[in-house]
Design an enzyme around this catalytic site. Structure first.
Site, PDB file in Angstrom:
ATOM      1  N   HIS A   1     -50.859  16.137 -64.043  1.00 21.29           N
ATOM      2  CA  HIS A   1     -52.014  16.577 -63.255  1.00 21.29           C
ATOM      3  C   HIS A   1     -51.893  18.058 -62.872  1.00 21.29           C
ATOM      4  O   HIS A   1     -52.871  18.684 -62.486  1.00 21.29           O
ATOM      5  CB  HIS A   1     -52.115  15.723 -61.988  1.00 21.29           C
ATOM      6  CG  HIS A   1     -53.511  15.345 -61.610  1.00 21.29           C
ATOM      7  ND1 HIS A   1     -54.598  15.505 -62.436  1.00 21.29           N
ATOM      8  CD2 HIS A   1     -54.009  14.800 -60.460  1.00 21.29           C
ATOM      9  CE1 HIS A   1     -55.693  15.075 -61.814  1.00 21.29           C
ATOM     10  NE2 HIS A   1     -55.361  14.653 -60.617  1.00 21.29           N
TER      11      HIS A   1
ATOM     12  N   ASN B   1     -57.903  16.615 -54.634  1.00 17.31           N
ATOM     13  CA  ASN B   1     -59.277  16.264 -54.284  1.00 17.31           C
ATOM     14  C   ASN B   1     -59.889  17.189 -53.232  1.00 17.31           C
ATOM     15  O   ASN B   1     -61.034  17.005 -52.838  1.00 17.31           O
ATOM     16  CB  ASN B   1     -59.351  14.800 -53.819  1.00 17.31           C
ATOM     17  CG  ASN B   1     -58.448  14.528 -52.635  1.00 17.31           C
ATOM     18  OD1 ASN B   1     -57.615  15.356 -52.277  1.00 17.31           O
ATOM     19  ND2 ASN B   1     -58.602  13.372 -52.018  1.00 17.31           N
TER      20      ASN B   1
ATOM     21  N   ASP C   1     -55.951  19.735 -66.130  1.00 14.64           N
ATOM     22  CA  ASP C   1     -55.502  18.738 -67.099  1.00 14.64           C
ATOM     23  C   ASP C   1     -56.720  17.972 -67.628  1.00 14.64           C
ATOM     24  O   ASP C   1     -57.667  17.722 -66.892  1.00 14.64           O
ATOM     25  CB  ASP C   1     -54.503  17.777 -66.434  1.00 14.64           C
ATOM     26  CG  ASP C   1     -55.080  17.107 -65.185  1.00 14.64           C
ATOM     27  OD1 ASP C   1     -55.583  17.829 -64.307  1.00 14.64           O
ATOM     28  OD2 ASP C   1     -55.046  15.863 -65.095  1.00 14.64           O
TER      29      ASP C   1
ATOM     30  N   ASN D   1     -60.952  14.708 -59.971  1.00 15.88           N
ATOM     31  CA  ASN D   1     -61.182  14.936 -58.538  1.00 15.88           C
ATOM     32  C   ASN D   1     -61.172  16.395 -58.132  1.00 15.88           C
ATOM     33  O   ASN D   1     -61.864  16.797 -57.204  1.00 15.88           O
ATOM     34  CB  ASN D   1     -60.146  14.172 -57.705  1.00 15.88           C
ATOM     35  CG  ASN D   1     -60.396  12.680 -57.769  1.00 15.88           C
ATOM     36  OD1 ASN D   1     -61.531  12.250 -57.954  1.00 15.88           O
ATOM     37  ND2 ASN D   1     -59.347  11.896 -57.641  1.00 15.88           N
TER      38      ASN D   1
END
Length: 194
Positions: free
Chosen positions: A22, A70, A95, A116
């Site tokens: 991520h 997020n 990513d 997110n």
């Protein structure tokens, strides 16, 4: 020629996330900073690590949000607003599960595809989606319910090497972007094979 003024790498903060898939966006900014001898400094005002690099005589602001993924829009919004950088002059590296490791693509605009970080940036930028994306392939686990563990997990060595190679190529393509614009950078990046 080039309209990009701000480069953002999405990540989750903290050492436990540093090498997870991520955080691929942050790897891009870290490598760019290293290549141009820029030390990223934590700036609470912008909720992130910031710096600037000069490529081909042009200045680029660098940002790795230190909010959680997020909440990425909080950091992107504060830096962009402070420097009055329009949405379309921002490039966000992130990513991308729809691309295999070793593949990176530049794309303008689009939705968030369930990411997110992108979702929050779009929301905080008054629903404007026209920023550039540098999509760094991390592959897909094959099942929806495995996605969280996948993005928050570390890739096997072979995949990691391919991702590193794609990030390295994306960093090199910033020279081309600065000098000849997005299209030429895109053509070079999209023809890359790890």
């Amino acid at each position: 020629m080039n309209s990009i003024q701000m480069l953002v790498g999405l990540a989750n903060p903290g050492p436990e996330y540093a090498n997870t898939r991520h955080n691929a966006g942050a790897w891009f900014i870290e490598e760019l900073a290293a290549r141009y001898n820029c030390t990223l400094k934590h700036d609470p005002k912008y909720h992130g690590l910031t710096g600037k690099v000069i490529i081909q005589g042009q200045e680029f602001k660098l940002l790795i949000p230190t909010t959680y993924m997020n909440l990425s829009g909080k950091a992107v919004g504060s830096l962009a607003n402070f420097f009055k950088i329009p949405v379309e002059n921002i490039l966000v590296a992130h990513d991308e599960m729809d691309l295999d490791p070793g593949v990176a693509k530049l794309k303008k605009g689009g939705g968030h595809g369930g990411h997110n970080g992108l979702k929050d940036i779009i929301a905080k930028m008054a629903n404007q989606k026209d920023f550039m994306r540098l999509r760094i392939g991390i592959g897909h686990p094959g099942h929806r319910e495995m996605v969280t563990g996948w993005v928050l997990g570390k890739a096997p060595k072979e995949d990691q090497e391919k991702m590193d190679a794609a990030v390295d190529e994306a960093v090199r393509c910033m020279e081309i972007l600065a000098k000849d614009g997005v299209l030429k950078a895109q053509n070079r990046l999209h023809s890359f094979k790890p």
